[in-house]
Design a protein around this motif. Structure first.
Motif, mmCIF file in Angstrom:
data_model
loop_
_atom_site.group_PDB
_atom_site.id
_atom_site.type_symbol
_atom_site.label_atom_id
_atom_site.label_comp_id
_atom_site.label_asym_id
_atom_site.label_seq_id
_atom_site.Cartn_x
_atom_site.Cartn_y
_atom_site.Cartn_z
ATOM 1 N N ALA A 118 0.829 -1.215 0.000
ATOM 2 C CA ALA A 118 0.000 0.000 0.000
ATOM 3 C C ALA A 118 0.858 1.258 0.000
ATOM 4 O O ALA A 118 0.560 2.218 -0.720
ATOM 5 C CB ALA A 118 -0.940 -0.008 1.200
ATOM 6 N N HIS A 157 0.507 3.850 -3.077
ATOM 7 C CA HIS A 157 -0.059 5.183 -2.844
ATOM 8 C C HIS A 157 1.013 6.282 -2.818
ATOM 9 O O HIS A 157 0.688 7.446 -2.540
ATOM 10 C CB HIS A 157 -0.855 5.206 -1.540
ATOM 11 N N GLN A 205 0.532 10.130 -3.647
ATOM 12 C CA GLN A 205 -0.882 10.507 -3.545
ATOM 13 C C GLN A 205 -1.111 11.227 -2.215
ATOM 14 O O GLN A 205 -0.439 10.952 -1.223
ATOM 15 C CB GLN A 205 -1.780 9.273 -3.608
ATOM 16 N N ARG A 211 -4.230 13.151 0.513
ATOM 17 C CA ARG A 211 -5.634 13.276 0.906
ATOM 18 C C ARG A 211 -6.201 14.540 0.259
ATOM 19 O O ARG A 211 -5.485 15.335 -0.346
ATOM 20 C CB ARG A 211 -5.756 13.348 2.443
ATOM 21 N N TYR A 221 -1.451 10.193 1.352
ATOM 22 C CA TYR A 221 -2.633 9.326 1.337
ATOM 23 C C TYR A 221 -2.480 8.115 2.241
ATOM 24 O O TYR A 221 -3.456 7.659 2.841
ATOM 25 C CB TYR A 221 -2.969 8.866 -0.093
ATOM 26 N N ILE A 222 -1.275 7.590 2.383
ATOM 27 C CA ILE A 222 -1.065 6.369 3.166
ATOM 28 C C ILE A 222 -1.523 6.543 4.617
ATOM 29 O O ILE A 222 -1.793 5.556 5.301
ATOM 30 C CB ILE A 222 0.410 5.898 3.078
ATOM 31 N N ASP A 269 -7.900 0.495 -0.579
ATOM 32 C CA ASP A 269 -8.084 1.430 -1.694
ATOM 33 C C ASP A 269 -7.146 1.190 -2.875
ATOM 34 O O ASP A 269 -7.214 1.929 -3.855
ATOM 35 C CB ASP A 269 -7.887 2.877 -1.203
ATOM 36 N N VAL A 270 -6.284 0.188 -2.809
ATOM 37 C CA VAL A 270 -5.274 0.062 -3.873
ATOM 38 C C VAL A 270 -5.868 -0.296 -5.231
ATOM 39 O O VAL A 270 -5.366 0.165 -6.250
ATOM 40 C CB VAL A 270 -4.117 -0.902 -3.526
ATOM 41 N N ASP A 319 -7.675 3.108 -6.433
ATOM 42 C CA ASP A 319 -6.930 4.362 -6.558
ATOM 43 C C ASP A 319 -5.521 4.230 -7.123
ATOM 44 O O ASP A 319 -4.788 5.220 -7.162
ATOM 45 C CB ASP A 319 -6.840 5.042 -5.185
ATOM 46 N N THR A 320 -5.120 3.012 -7.514
ATOM 47 C CA THR A 320 -3.782 2.819 -8.077
ATOM 48 C C THR A 320 -3.892 1.898 -9.289
ATOM 49 O O THR A 320 -4.980 1.439 -9.630
ATOM 50 C CB THR A 320 -2.799 2.207 -7.042
#
Length: 145
Positions: free
Chosen positions: A21, A25, A28, A30, A37-38, A62-63, A66-67
């Motif tokens: 993760a 991320h 990335q 927030r 983001y992590i 979320d991986v 969002d990735t």
């Protein structure tokens, strides 16, 4: 999950998931544009059950959404099938309403626990009034199952 199933996980599963993760991320942020983001998966993991499967799912929740990672990537990196299935259940599907996506989540007990932790984390992160309403609705759906 029974203790015997939990013992079937590699002991480093949560660390592996956190590492995947963190890499996925990287770069990335927030919605404030400042917070890495992590920190969100870390917050979800802190609110999740402490089992290895739950912790791994929380880190990875979320991986897929969002990735560029895929289910196959996660499996190839050593993430167990049931954790990948939970992460997939947590991934929003195009064409489904919010409620329909939540019903997919609710059908997977591991995903359901993590989605509740995710919503609580989002509610603790300066949500808008609309987000508060959305997560309240979502929690009612998941808690009524």
């Amino acid at each position: 999950m029974s203790a015997s199933n939990e013992q079937a996980y590699p002991p480093n599963l949560a660390d592996l998931a956190r590492s995947i993760a963190t890499d996925a991320h990287d770069g990335q942020y927030r919605r404030d544009g400042v917070t890495p983001y992590i920190e969100h998966p870390a917050a979800v993991a802190s609110r999740s059950p402490k089992s290895l499967g739950s912790q791994a799912t929380a880190w990875l929740h979320d991986v897929l959404e969002d990735t560029d990672l895929t289910c196959e990537d996660l499996l190839h990196q050593g993430i167990p099938e049931n954790v990948v299935a939970a992460v997939e259940a947590l991934t929003k599907q195009e064409g489904l309403s919010y409620e329909e996506n939540l019903l997919r989540v609710a059908a997977n007990e591991l995903a359901k626990d993590i989605k509740i932790a995710d919503m609580l984390s989002n509610l603790a992160d300066n949500p808008t009034k609309n987000q508060i309403r959305k997560y309240a609705r979502g929690l009612l759906i998941l808690m009524s199952e």
